[in-house]
Each structure stands twice: as structure tokens, then as C-alpha cells.
Design an enzyme around this catalytic site. Sequence first.
Site, PDB file in Angstrom:
ATOM      1  N   LYS A 151      43.424  35.594  26.492  1.00 13.07           N
ATOM      2  CA  LYS A 151      43.103  35.289  27.894  1.00 13.07           C
ATOM      3  C   LYS A 151      41.836  36.021  28.329  1.00 13.07           C
ATOM      4  O   LYS A 151      40.934  35.406  28.899  1.00 13.07           O
ATOM      5  CB  LYS A 151      44.271  35.726  28.793  1.00 13.07           C
ATOM      6  N   ASN A 152      41.774  37.320  28.067  1.00 10.28           N
ATOM      7  CA  ASN A 152      40.672  38.090  28.639  1.00 10.28           C
ATOM      8  C   ASN A 152      39.334  37.826  27.953  1.00 10.28           C
ATOM      9  O   ASN A 152      38.281  38.162  28.502  1.00 10.28           O
ATOM     10  CB  ASN A 152      41.021  39.582  28.654  1.00 10.28           C
ATOM     11  N   CYS A 198      45.840  40.313  39.463  1.00  9.61           N
ATOM     12  CA  CYS A 198      46.988  41.206  39.620  1.00  9.61           C
ATOM     13  C   CYS A 198      46.688  42.334  40.605  1.00  9.61           C
ATOM     14  O   CYS A 198      45.587  42.880  40.615  1.00  9.61           O
ATOM     15  CB  CYS A 198      47.338  41.830  38.273  1.00  9.61           C
ATOM     16  N   ARG A 257      40.757  47.786  43.029  1.00  2.00           N
ATOM     17  CA  ARG A 257      40.003  47.182  41.927  1.00  2.00           C
ATOM     18  C   ARG A 257      38.548  46.967  42.365  1.00  2.00           C
ATOM     19  O   ARG A 257      38.126  45.848  42.647  1.00  2.00           O
ATOM     20  CB  ARG A 257      40.657  45.870  41.485  1.00  2.00           C
ATOM     21  N   ASP A 303      47.628  47.322  29.574  1.00  2.00           N
ATOM     22  CA  ASP A 303      48.357  46.063  29.768  1.00  2.00           C
ATOM     23  C   ASP A 303      49.689  46.044  29.009  1.00  2.00           C
ATOM     24  O   ASP A 303      50.547  45.192  29.271  1.00  2.00           O
ATOM     25  CB  ASP A 303      47.484  44.864  29.349  1.00  2.00           C
ATOM     26  N   ARG A 305      50.247  32.874  34.274  1.00  2.00           N
ATOM     27  CA  ARG A 305      48.798  33.079  34.282  1.00  2.00           C
ATOM     28  C   ARG A 305      48.313  33.543  32.912  1.00  2.00           C
ATOM     29  O   ARG A 305      47.133  33.402  32.595  1.00  2.00           O
ATOM     30  CB  ARG A 305      48.409  34.149  35.317  1.00  2.00           C
TER      31      ARG A 305
HETATM   32  C1  EPZ Z   1      40.392  43.937  32.587  1.00  2.00           C
HETATM   33  O1  EPZ Z   1      40.347  44.107  34.008  1.00  2.00           O
HETATM   34  C2  EPZ Z   1      41.583  43.044  32.312  1.00  2.00           C
HETATM   35  N1  EPZ Z   1      41.381  41.789  33.015  1.00  2.00           N
HETATM   36  C3  EPZ Z   1      42.864  43.732  32.747  1.00  2.00           C
HETATM   37  O2  EPZ Z   1      43.935  42.918  32.291  1.00  2.00           O
HETATM   38  C4  EPZ Z   1      42.995  45.097  32.080  1.00  2.00           C
HETATM   39  O3  EPZ Z   1      44.095  45.788  32.623  1.00  2.00           O
HETATM   40  C5  EPZ Z   1      41.728  45.925  32.300  1.00  2.00           C
HETATM   41  O4  EPZ Z   1      40.549  45.166  31.893  1.00  2.00           O
HETATM   42  C6  EPZ Z   1      41.727  47.231  31.522  1.00  2.00           C
HETATM   43  O5  EPZ Z   1      41.853  46.970  30.155  1.00  2.00           O
HETATM   44  C7  EPZ Z   1      40.546  40.875  32.529  1.00  2.00           C
HETATM   45  O6  EPZ Z   1      39.915  41.050  31.492  1.00  2.00           O
HETATM   46  C8  EPZ Z   1      40.416  39.598  33.274  1.00  2.00           C
HETATM   47  P1  EPZ Z   1      38.181  47.361  34.204  1.00  2.00           P
HETATM   48  P2  EPZ Z   1      39.034  44.684  34.679  1.00  2.00           P
HETATM   49  O7  EPZ Z   1      36.926  46.971  34.861  1.00  2.00           O
HETATM   50  O8  EPZ Z   1      37.849  44.239  33.915  1.00  2.00           O
HETATM   51  C9  EPZ Z   1      37.641  50.909  37.409  1.00  2.00           C
HETATM   52  C10 EPZ Z   1      45.939  41.772  32.392  1.00  2.00           C
HETATM   53  O9  EPZ Z   1      47.115  42.157  32.599  1.00  2.00           O
HETATM   54  N2  EPZ Z   1      36.445  50.177  37.879  1.00  2.00           N
HETATM   55  O10 EPZ Z   1      38.140  47.725  32.761  1.00  2.00           O
HETATM   56  O11 EPZ Z   1      39.129  44.378  36.114  1.00  2.00           O
HETATM   57  C11 EPZ Z   1      38.942  50.200  37.756  1.00  2.00           C
HETATM   58  O12 EPZ Z   1      39.359  50.487  39.080  1.00  2.00           O
HETATM   59  C12 EPZ Z   1      44.805  42.309  33.223  1.00  2.00           C
HETATM   60  O13 EPZ Z   1      45.629  40.941  31.534  1.00  2.00           O
HETATM   61  C13 EPZ Z   1      35.623  50.765  38.801  1.00  2.00           C
HETATM   62  O14 EPZ Z   1      35.841  51.888  39.264  1.00  2.00           O
HETATM   63  O15 EPZ Z   1      39.275  46.241  34.449  1.00  2.00           O
HETATM   64  C14 EPZ Z   1      39.866  50.729  36.685  1.00  2.00           C
HETATM   65  O16 EPZ Z   1      40.362  51.976  37.077  1.00  2.00           O
HETATM   66  C15 EPZ Z   1      45.277  43.115  34.373  1.00  2.00           C
HETATM   67  N3  EPZ Z   1      34.523  50.077  39.230  1.00  2.00           N
HETATM   68  C16 EPZ Z   1      38.959  50.933  35.464  1.00  2.00           C
HETATM   69  O17 EPZ Z   1      37.619  50.965  35.991  1.00  2.00           O
HETATM   70  C17 EPZ Z   1      34.217  48.826  38.744  1.00  2.00           C
HETATM   71  O18 EPZ Z   1      33.186  48.266  39.159  1.00  2.00           O
HETATM   72  C18 EPZ Z   1      39.035  49.834  34.412  1.00  2.00           C
HETATM   73  O19 EPZ Z   1      38.799  48.569  35.022  1.00  2.00           O
HETATM   74  C19 EPZ Z   1      35.073  48.248  37.786  1.00  2.00           C
HETATM   75  C20 EPZ Z   1      36.183  48.939  37.370  1.00  2.00           C
END
Ligand code: EPZ
Length: 428
Positions: free
Chosen positions: A22-23, A117, A122, A306, A398
Site C-alpha cells: 500500500k505505502n 489514520c 501529523r 505499523d 483501506r
Molecule cells: C507513513 O506515514 C505511513 N503512511 C504510515 O503508515 C507509517 O506509520 C509511517 O509512514 C511511519 O512508518 C504512508 O506511507 C501512506 P512519517 P507518514 O512522515 O509518511 C513526523 C499505515 O498504517 N513528521 O514517516 O505520514 C510525524 O509526526 C500508515 O499504513 C513531522 O514531524 O509518516 C511522525 O512522528 C499509518 N513532520 C514521524 O515524523 C513532517 O513533515 C514519522 O512520520 C512529517 C512527519
Amino acid sequence: MEKFVITGGKPLHGEVTISGAKNAAVAILPATILAEGVCVIENLPNISDVSVSLNILSVLGARVRMLSKNTYEIDTTHLVGTNVPDELSRQTRASNYFLGALLARFGRAQVAMPGGCNLGSRPIDQHLKAFCALGAQDSVDYGMITVRAKEELSGARIFFDKVSVGSTMNAMLAAVRAKGQTVLENCAKEPHVVDLANFLNMCGADVRGAGTDVIKVRGVESMHGCTYSIIPDQIEAGSYMVAAAATGGDVLIKNVTPKHLEPITAKLRRAGAEIEEFDDAVRVRRTGPILPLKINTMPHPGFPTDMQPLMGVLLSVAQGTSTVTEGIWDNRFRYVDELRKMGANVQVDGQVAVFEGVEQLQPAPLRASDLRAGAAMVVAALIAHGTSEIEEISHIERGYEDIVQKLQGLGADIRKVERQPAALSQAL
Ligand code: EPZ
């Protein structure tokens, strides 16, 4: 208004085939915009997050044709818009990848603050920081994010303050057609980051280093379409691994990349599962007791966040005390309230949950509060002796293709049924 009805207590046995990731899919679909031609994407998971991304492409003017259930042809030669409609953007977190892709091709993009989610705050500050470093400016107005290139985008050195999958992928999308070289530092290393880079390179981009914490992107003037097959879904595979171990079953999980599963395999072995690795499959069995663990979720190659709710279910019936520390999201223990309804003994203090293993979980009416919490509830219901019902299953759908059929194929007693509206069910 649909729900899952699951009668648990039966070990899972047999074989299951894992779908595409998915991702990776939700980033590669927007990336087809950069190809400006015809792409054939294979091994696309048939899940609602992918349908939303395909709908967005259609609305933007791409010609989207289904060749088979998991293969789509997408022609992005003639696009007509750079604004992603509000109601579609809000349906998936991944709509933010349209910002990077549209900005790179047209110099502007508008997307509503993305949905997905609810795992706590976020932010997308790191995405916007990357776009701005490449020469764009952003504005947020009434929930809509607009990014616009001041002039031509040009390469830059960008250090991410946080390791972020989304920012790494969005910055790659925005940089592939920028003038000169972009160096991204402190990048996420997840398998889907590498998959996106491989897809972009197949379309003529020059991206090097994906899978390490420094990615170098040399901008190219034009790109072209290609045929590309998405990698297997690491988390879907991990979910079936946990389901096999938790039920005391014996399952061959096919179409996986065992290397991507290593952090999950290592923890499950410690918990008492026997795991055999093949070239593109893993076999998971458990006959002995479930042993307690210490888990800290971290960016790849650490233990994936995840998988945390799924492992929580397993540990709720381990022989002893386990500690789970959530290192990525600030609100990922909401599933614990549902587990407590089943008799689990879990204390949460901030980012740490302590699981005192109980002998058995009891069936209960359950709710999927998000995608992985929902999958965790399915596993919890599979191990509880009796019948549980899970509501709000659209969260689960999803991200998990054909979950009912796949589990039925492993011998699970699971059905998807229409839920009666409250007033009607009272009247009956
Ligand atoms: C991706 O989300 C995945 N979603 C998530 O999977 C997964 O939990 C996550 O990566 C971590 O592996 C998709 O790929 C669509 P991040 P993403 O940016 O990209 C902080 C699932 O269940 N952050 O790696 O949104 C954030 O708050 C889903 O399949 C900032 O501070 O996650 C978090 O603490 C849920 N500023 C950390 O970084 C930003 O601009 C990691 O977030 C972006 C993120």
C-alpha cells in the site's frame, strides 16, 4: 454499515499470498504524473486507498484503465488540473504525494489537508520545507495547501529534522525534474522509499542512494512511462505472521521479501514462533508458549510502528510482562481500550504500554479505530474463544486486500455482514 463477525479459537493453517505494498502504491500512483506518458503498474493492491489515488488521477485528467484486478494502465500525457478535489484529498493521507508530483510537473499544486489514520499530530512541515528549499512557496488557507514554484525549481541540499517517510518521498517527487542536483539527508529508509526511487528511475529519473540516509537526485528534463511491479506489502505480510503465531497455527506466507520482514521475524522468533525463510515466502508456526518481549518502534530498519498494535495483541496473551514503547506516533495505543474489553491487562503511560499476559482473550464487540488497530482487532478476535464483532471495518479495508477471503482460506471463521442501523436492530 458493515462489520466482521469472527469466531475465534482455531489455529490458522495453509497458505496466503501477500498483495502489493500500500505505502509504495500510494506514492507510485502520483509519481506516474511525472512520467508524462503511459505507465503499466502491476501488483497494485485492490484496496480503498489505491482506489482513491486512481480516482484523483482520473479527476486530474489521466486516462486510467484497469487491465486486471491488480494491473492498471495510466496515461498521464494530458492532464487538465493541478487541484486535487477536497473530498478526495481528505480520504487518504497519501493525497499529499500529489503535491510533490504536480509541483514538479506544473510548478503548482493544491491539496486539502490530508486525511488517513488518526495517530496523533501529523504535521507536514518537513514536506513543505523541502518544497521551499527547491524554490516553491506554500500557503495554507481554509484547510487547503497550495504550493507554487516561484521560478523554475532548482536542486538544493535538504536536511530533514525528523526521519519521515512522507517527506522523503515527496521531496524525491518534487526534485526529479528540478534543475541540478538535490541532496536529501536524514532520509527514511523504508522499502517503499526504495520502491518509489526504482519506479522513478525506470521512468528516466536519476535517483541514487534510496535505502540509505542520503539520497541524491539529479534533475532530468523529461521522463517517460514504463511497466513496473510494486513490491510485496511488508505490513500485510507481518500481520499474517502475527496471526499465525498468535493462533498457534502453521502458515506459509507467499509473495514476500523476507529481508523486509527481518525486524518482525526477529521479534516473533523471540516470542516463541518458528520461522523458516524461503526466497519469496516465510513459514510461521508456533506450538509452544508465547514469550514476553520488549519492543521499541523506530524508523526502518527498526521495528515498524505499523506492526505495534498487532504485536500488542500477541503480547496480551504472552506468559509474562512485555513492554512496548511507541517511538513514532503520539497516539497509537487507542486499540488498548478495545483489548481491555476482551480481558487484556495493559497499562499505558504516555508512549509506553506494559502488557501483563493473560491466559485467554474473551470475545467482545470491537471497533477498528484505525487501519492497523483494526487489523489488530481481527487477530484478537481470531484468538478469543467465541464470537466477536468488529465495527468500522472501512479502516481495515483501506489497507488489506481481500482480508476475509484470505483468512477464510486459512481456516478462519470470519464473515462480513451488513450492520443493522441502531433503530432497526432495536425494533427487531
Ligand atoms: C507513513 O506515514 C505511513 N503512511 C504510515 O503508515 C507509517 O506509520 C509511517 O509512514 C511511519 O512508518 C504512508 O506511507 C501512506 P512519517 P507518514 O512522515 O509518511 C513526523 C499505515 O498504517 N513528521 O514517516 O505520514 C510525524 O509526526 C500508515 O499504513 C513531522 O514531524 O509518516 C511522525 O512522528 C499509518 N513532520 C514521524 O515524523 C513532517 O513533515 C514519522 O512520520 C512529517 C512527519
